[in-house]
Structures are given as structure tokens and as C-alpha cells.
Scaffold this motif. Structure first.
Motif, short mmCIF file in Angstrom:
data_model
loop_
_atom_site.label_atom_id
_atom_site.label_comp_id
_atom_site.label_asym_id
_atom_site.label_seq_id
_atom_site.Cartn_x
_atom_site.Cartn_y
_atom_site.Cartn_z
N LYS A 113 0.79 -1.22 0.00
CA LYS A 113 0.00 0.00 0.00
C LYS A 113 0.82 1.27 0.00
O LYS A 113 0.30 2.36 0.20
N ARG A 114 2.12 1.17 -0.19
CA ARG A 114 2.95 2.37 -0.13
C ARG A 114 4.26 2.20 -0.87
O ARG A 114 4.69 1.09 -1.16
N ILE A 115 4.86 3.36 -1.16
CA ILE A 115 6.22 3.40 -1.69
C ILE A 115 7.10 3.94 -0.57
O ILE A 115 6.83 5.02 -0.03
N ARG A 116 8.12 3.19 -0.22
CA ARG A 116 9.06 3.68 0.80
C ARG A 116 10.32 4.18 0.12
O ARG A 116 10.91 3.49 -0.71
N VAL A 117 10.73 5.40 0.47
CA VAL A 117 11.97 5.98 -0.05
C VAL A 117 12.95 6.10 1.10
O VAL A 117 12.61 6.66 2.15
N ARG A 118 14.15 5.55 0.91
CA ARG A 118 15.16 5.64 1.97
C ARG A 118 16.50 6.07 1.38
O ARG A 118 16.85 5.70 0.27
N TYR A 119 17.22 6.89 2.14
CA TYR A 119 18.58 7.30 1.79
C TYR A 119 19.54 6.55 2.72
O TYR A 119 19.25 6.36 3.90
N ARG A 120 20.68 6.15 2.17
CA ARG A 120 21.73 5.60 3.03
C ARG A 120 22.73 6.70 3.33
O ARG A 120 23.38 7.22 2.44
N ARG A 121 22.83 7.04 4.62
CA ARG A 121 23.77 8.07 5.06
C ARG A 121 24.67 7.48 6.14
O ARG A 121 24.17 6.92 7.11
N ASP A 122 25.96 7.62 5.96
CA ASP A 122 26.95 7.12 6.92
C ASP A 122 26.70 5.64 7.24
O ASP A 122 26.85 5.19 8.38
N GLY A 123 26.30 4.89 6.21
CA GLY A 123 26.13 3.45 6.38
C GLY A 123 24.76 3.01 6.85
O GLY A 123 24.44 1.83 6.81
N ASP A 124 23.90 3.95 7.30
CA ASP A 124 22.58 3.59 7.80
C ASP A 124 21.49 4.08 6.86
O ASP A 124 21.62 5.15 6.24
N LEU A 125 20.39 3.33 6.77
CA LEU A 125 19.26 3.73 5.93
C LEU A 125 18.31 4.62 6.74
O LEU A 125 17.95 4.29 7.87
N VAL A 126 17.92 5.76 6.14
CA VAL A 126 17.04 6.72 6.78
C VAL A 126 15.80 6.87 5.91
O VAL A 126 15.89 7.14 4.72
N GLU A 127 14.61 6.70 6.51
CA GLU A 127 13.37 6.77 5.74
C GLU A 127 12.97 8.22 5.46
O GLU A 127 13.03 9.07 6.34
N MET A 128 12.54 8.48 4.24
CA MET A 128 12.11 9.81 3.84
C MET A 128 10.58 9.82 3.70
O MET A 128 9.91 8.84 4.01
N ALA A 129 10.04 10.94 3.22
CA ALA A 129 8.59 11.06 3.07
C ALA A 129 8.07 10.05 2.04
O ALA A 129 8.72 9.82 1.02
N PRO A 130 6.89 9.42 2.29
CA PRO A 130 6.34 8.46 1.33
C PRO A 130 5.83 9.16 0.06
O PRO A 130 5.55 10.36 0.08
N LEU A 131 5.70 8.40 -1.02
CA LEU A 131 5.23 8.93 -2.30
C LEU A 131 3.87 8.34 -2.64
O LEU A 131 3.51 7.27 -2.14
N PRO A 132 3.09 9.02 -3.50
CA PRO A 132 1.77 8.47 -3.89
C PRO A 132 1.92 7.11 -4.55
O PRO A 132 2.61 6.97 -5.56
N PHE A 133 1.25 6.09 -4.01
CA PHE A 133 1.46 4.72 -4.44
C PHE A 133 1.05 4.47 -5.89
O PHE A 133 1.68 3.68 -6.60
N LYS A 134 0.00 5.15 -6.34
CA LYS A 134 -0.50 4.86 -7.68
C LYS A 134 0.50 5.27 -8.77
O LYS A 134 0.37 4.88 -9.91
N TYR A 135 1.53 6.03 -8.39
CA TYR A 135 2.52 6.46 -9.38
C TYR A 135 3.79 5.62 -9.33
O TYR A 135 4.83 6.00 -9.87
N ARG A 136 3.70 4.45 -8.70
CA ARG A 136 4.92 3.63 -8.56
C ARG A 136 5.49 3.24 -9.92
O ARG A 136 6.70 3.31 -10.13
N ALA A 137 4.63 2.84 -10.87
CA ALA A 137 5.11 2.43 -12.18
C ALA A 137 5.72 3.61 -12.94
O ALA A 137 6.75 3.48 -13.62
N ALA A 138 5.08 4.77 -12.81
CA ALA A 138 5.57 5.96 -13.51
C ALA A 138 6.92 6.42 -12.96
O ALA A 138 7.81 6.82 -13.71
N ILE A 139 7.08 6.36 -11.63
CA ILE A 139 8.34 6.77 -11.01
C ILE A 139 9.48 5.84 -11.46
O ILE A 139 10.56 6.29 -11.84
N VAL A 140 9.22 4.53 -11.42
CA VAL A 140 10.23 3.57 -11.86
C VAL A 140 10.55 3.76 -13.33
O VAL A 140 11.72 3.74 -13.74
N SER A 141 9.53 3.98 -14.15
CA SER A 141 9.74 4.16 -15.59
C SER A 141 10.52 5.43 -15.88
O SER A 141 11.35 5.46 -16.79
N ARG A 142 10.27 6.47 -15.12
CA ARG A 142 11.03 7.72 -15.28
C ARG A 142 12.52 7.46 -15.02
O ARG A 142 13.40 7.92 -15.78
#
Length: 566
Positions: free
Chosen positions: A208-237
Motif C-alpha cells: 500500500k505504499r512506496i518507501r523511499v530511503r537514503y543511506r547516510r553514513d552506512g545507515d538507511l534513513v526513511e524519507m517522506a512516502p510517495l503516492p502509491f499509484k505512481y509507482r510504475a511511472a516513477i520507476v519508468s522515469r
């Protein structure tokens, strides 16, 4: 608050009643803050003077925002709409206390709202409305823009489950990909990751969601979620940027993107992997500015740096760097190559993939799918009159034997191995069917390394060690003399993590005549290690303890990164 403030200033003799009336009228006419109007008519010198007066009157502090730099992560604890509407901005956070700059500290409602939203004890300080507005525009630029972009994608940001039948058609997908808000969204995520020093970006698809995470100094940090219905469009971009096949959603794909940010070129290595809820994308950020190629800045002990520096200037032989993925092996080898990259030598590298480009070094990307393996590249190198060769990794017997023979025929060879420590690398090579006498003759130095997270120096404090912790370190008693431990208590600079940055630890083992004798005698790893320590080798655990005593790493990080030698 305008009329109340005017009355307070008149009563205190700071302005006249006439000036208060003029300022109030000008404020309404221009729709500007009352304090600004007072400055415009010359009643006061600056808005900061008014803030100081109010702070003194209400017995709270006054703050000049222009003189300090705020932590963006702390600022974003207060939502943008609240900050703009009530002219407030979060200044700093210490444990559970949030310092908030506000133009109207009498507004109990907004202070209670911030307390509810953040879960913190709110400590207000007075600041001019104009200064707060400028700070809001400066510090909310990224998140505000991202919020607007997401709103531009869809008026209804609610997450919904999308079945396979609801996957957009190729026509709809192309329309979404070309949509400016979506293009800007992906660009913003990438640029923010580069700006904040992240090494990787993860786009992960769940039910039900897209999770975006950045790896900083070896650790993964979760960022703001994105609209799920655009998952295919984001990946295709992202696929289009990396020149991948957007119609292929069943097989993994790999690609590269080259972008310009802030006048510098940054490479992105893209990996797309199908999962049950969509394709996961990982983008490795290869930023030249983030690459440390000065060996003195990598964290070496002075004695170990001298040994390594001596080995990389030898005319021939093999130098091995070992450690798990992400331990900084490539950075170390790049640093060595940069130091010995002079006009009179021919340097050739075989890498998988080539992470950074260096002028004066001939770099080849290994492609096993077309037969260009490490071994094949090595054979070709030997016909190219090389002086120095770097092989990204010794993975098999063929590569190992060619590398060793190249080292014995007048070439200086660098490579990496996946072993836990330096002594065990000897028998690892022998297990690859390289004759032990060739290993003894060719190997000049083996070094194991790890990366450790460092304590934030802005909030570092000393802590007491228990006897059990000291004993668990399992290092010689002489190394425990003067032992001290520190940790970061968390502050604005480190986003309350207590950690900031990373440093390397190194186990450097030159292959001396005594070690060479052990190899020829087919000695065990333990016997080789014992002799290396007698000759002055510091184990990874010892190096970690040294950095702990220097106040660079925590004892927990020592235990998490290293193991006590057997």
C-alpha cells in the motif's frame, strides 16, 4: 498583537502614541508586520530591538535568526502550513525540549498545537515576524517544493491498493512519465540525496505504499512516502534516465545515469529488481566530491599508513585489501592509485563496475556477459605494457593465479578479497589453487579494513565503562591503560543520533621473511596472526579500541564492527 504591542511600547516610552497609530495604519495599508512598519517610519532602529523588548517584558529569550544556522531536520518537525500560518520555526531540539522562534509568544493555541504535533516540551523565544518568514522560505524550500510536487501529481494523496489489472497502459504510463510534476519529483529526490551526502537511494514497493530511503553514513534513513499509484511511472522515469527498457518489468536491469548538480558531474548506478508489489530501484550515488582520496584522511594509524605507503611504492608484488562489501576497499585502492599516478607509469584497472573516473588511469569495466572477465582483462593488460595493475576483486582461481604471476614478472598489482582479516587471506589464496610458494614470493602486504560510525563531536560526552564491558573487549592489558569511552548524547548537528560521519580501521600485515616462512611451511591462520602481532600488527579490534579511547567511536560500535581475535 499589533495594537497590544503598540500599547506596550508606548507605555514603556519606546515610541509615541502618534508613532504607534502611524505604524498601525501603514501595517494595514501594506499588509506588512507591525514591527516592519515601525522600522519604516523610523520609530525604531530594527525589528530585533522590538523582539528584545518583548522578550524582556515577557521574561523569555529573544533570538536573531539571521545569526544562526538551523538544522533542516529539526525545522521540519513543525509542518510547513503551521509554520507559515502562525509565523513559527523550530530552532533546536535537545532531548525532548524544542526551542521555537515565534513572533507572538502570547498565542497559547499555537504553542499547544506544536507540543501535540511534535511530542516535545516547547520553549518559545521571540523573533521578528519578517525574520521568521525569511527563515521559513530558506529552510522549507526543499520539503515545501516536494510537497507541492506531490500535490501536483494528484489532488487526492490517499494511498490505495492497486491490483495488477490497474497497472497503467503503456500510453498512460508515457503520459505520466512526461508529466512535469513527476519529472520534478524524481529530480528533487535525487538532488536532495546528493546534497545531504547520501550514498544510495532506495525506492521500495509494498502493498500500500512506496518507501523511499537514503543511506547516510552506512545507515538507511526513511524519507517522506510517495503516492502509491505512481509507482510504475516513477520507476519508468528512472529507467528512461538510465536508458533501460521500460516495457520489461519481469527481469532485473542495470544502468547508469550521469547528471550535473551544482556545476559538478555525478554518476548514478541504477539497479532495478522485480518484487511482488512492483519493481524496487536502488540508485548508488557516485559523487566525486564525496570520495576521499587523501590517504592521511582515511583513519590510518601513523605506523600503519607508513607500512601501506611503502608497499604501494614497491616496483613489483601484490598488495591485497580485504573486507566485506561497504568496508571502503575501493576507496582505499583509489587513494593508493591517485598517489602513485605519475606521468612515467602506465596504470590499468579492471573494475566491476568503474565507480570513479581518474585522469591518467586506464580503466576497464568488466563484462562477464560478453566474456570480459577479470581474468580476461588481466591477460589483455599484460600485452599493454603496464607498470601498475588493479584488479577489482579476486573471485576465482584463474584470476588469482594470473594476478600472482603478473606480480612476479615485474608488475605492481592491487586487488581485493572477501576475507574477515589479513592473516586468513593467505590460505584463501592457497585454497584457490595458487601454489603456496608463489603466494609467498609475490605477496608484499595484506590489509583488512572496516568502516565505523563516528561520534558527533558537538555533543560528545564521556561515559563510564563497566568491568564487564572492559573484559569483553579482550585486548592485552597494556592496551587498557587510560581507557576511556564516549558517546554522543544527540544534538541539532547530528539530528539527535549522537553520530556523524565515518572513519576506517585497518589491520596492516606486511609479508615479512617470518610470514613468508609460515606460508612455505603451510602454517595455520592463527600461527600467521601470532607472528604478525609480534611484529607489530594491530588487529581490527585493537584499532577500534584505540579510536574509542580517542573519543571517535562508541564502545557499542567497537563490538558491532569487530570481533575479538581467537
Amino acid at each position: 498583537m499589533s495594537s497590544e504591542l503598540g500599547a506596550m511600547l508606548v507605555k514603556a516610552g519606546k515610541i509615541s502614541a502618534d508613532q504607534a497609530e502611524k505604524a498601525l495604519a501603514l501595517s494595514k495599508e501594506k499588509q506588512s508586520p507591525f514591527e516592519s512598519a515601525l522600522v519604516d517610519i523610523g520609530a525604531v532602529t530594527s525589528e530585533d530591538d522590538i523582539a528584545k523588548f518583548i522578550g524582556k517584558h515577557l521574561k523569555i529569550g529573544a533570538l536573531r535568526l539571521a545569526d544562526i544556522e538551523l538544522n533542516p531536520e529539526v525545522v521540519k518537525l513543525i509542518p510547513l502550513d503551521i509554520a507559515r500560518k502562525f509565523k513559527v520555526i523550530a530552532v533546536s531540539k535537545l532531548n525532548k525540549t524544542l526551542l521555537v522562534a515565534i513572533s507572538d509568544p502570547n498565542n497559547i493555541y499555537v504553542l499547544d498545537a506544536i507540543k501535540f504535533i511534535t511530542g516535545c516540551i516547547v520553549q518559545p523565544v521571540i523573533s521578528p515576524e519578517g525574520a521568521i518568514e525569511k527563515a521559513i522560505e530558506a529552510y522549507y524550500t526543499d520539503s515545501g517544493a516536494l510537497s507541492e510536487i506531490v500535490k501536483g501529481l494528484d489532488g487526492d494523496p490517499d494511498i490505495e491498493v492497486v491490483s495488477e489489472e490497474d497497472t497503467p497502459s503503456d500510453t498512460d504510463l508515457m503520459s505520466q512519465i512526461q508529466d512535469k510534476p513527476l519529472v520534478k519529483l524524481v529530480d528533487s529526490i535525487v538532488s536532495e540525496a546528493v546534497r545531504t551526502g547520501a550514498s544510495d537511494i532506495h525506492f521500495e514497493m509494498y502493498e500500500k505504499r512506496i518507501r523511499v530511503r537514503y543511506r547516510r553514513d552506512g545507515d538507511l534513513v526513511e524519507m517522506a512516502p510517495l503516492p502509491f499509484k505512481y509507482r510504475a511511472a516513477i520507476v519508468s522515469r528512472i529507467k528512461i534516465m538510465a536508458e533501460l527498457d521500460i516495457s520489461e518489468r519481469r527481469l532485473p536491469q542495470d544502468g547508469r545515469i550521469k547528471i550535473k548538480i551544482g556545476g559538478r558531474t555525478v554518476d548514478l548506478r541504477v539497479s532495478v529488481l522485480p518484487t511482488i508489489f512492483g519493481e524496487k530501484v536502488v540508485m548508488r550515488i557516485l559523487d566525486p566530491l564525496a570520495l576521499k582520496t587523501d590517504m592521511t584522511q582515511l583513519g590510518f594509524r601513523e605506523d600503519d599508513l607508513s607500512k601501506f605507503d611503502h608497499a604501494i611504492h614497491l616496483p613489483y608484488g601484490i598488495v591485497l585489501v580485504t573486507g566485506p562489501t561497504g568496508s571502503g576497499k575501493t576507496t582505499t585502492l583509489y587513494s593508493a592509485l591517485k598517489q602513485i599516478n605519475t606521468i612515467d607509469v602506465n596504470i590499468m584497472t579492471a573494475e566491476d563496475p568503474v565507480e570513479f573516473n581518474f585522469d591518467g588511469i586506464n580503466q576497464i569495466a568488466v563484462r562477464s556477459d560478453i566474456g570480459l572477465s577479470f581474468a580476461a582483462a588481466l591477460r589483455s593488460f599484460l600485452r599493454q605494457d603496464p607498470d601498475i595493475i588493479m584488479v577489482g576483486e579476486i573471485r576465482d582461481s584463474e584470476t588469482a593465479e594470473i594476478a600472482i604471476r603478473a606480480a612476479l614478472t615485474g608488475h605492481l598489482v592491487f586487488s581485493t578479497l572477501h576475507t574477515n582479516d589479513a592473516p586468513s587471506s593467505i590460505n584463501r589464496l592457497i585454497d584457490m589453487d595458487v601454489p603456496y610458494y608463489l603466494v609467498a614470493s609475490a605477496t608484499k602486504l595484506i590489509m583488512a579494513q572496516r568502516m565505523m560510525r563516528t561520534i558527533c563531536q558537538s555533543c560528545k560526552e564521556e561515559v563510564n565503562l563497566t568491568q564487564e564491558q572492559v573484559e569483553s573487549l579482550k585486548v592485552p592489558k597494556e592496551q587498557l591503560k587510560g581507557i576511556r569511552a564516549f558517546k554522543g548524547k544527540g544534538c541539532q548537528e547530528c539530528n539527535d543520533t549522537g553520530l556523524a560521519g565515518r572513519t576506517g580501521i585497518y589491520e596492516v600485515m606486511p609479508v615479512s621473511s617470518a610470514i613468508e616462512s609460515h606460508i612455505l611451511a603451510k602454517s595455520s591462520d592463527a600461527e600467521i596472526r601470532a607472528t604478525a602481532i609480534e611484529e607489530g600488527m594491530f588487529s581490527l579490534r585493537l584499532c577500534a579500541v584505540e579510536k574509542m579511547k580517542q573519543g571517535l567511536v562508541t564502545i557499542d560500535e567497537v563490538f558491532a564492527t569487530t570481533t575479538a581475535p581467537n
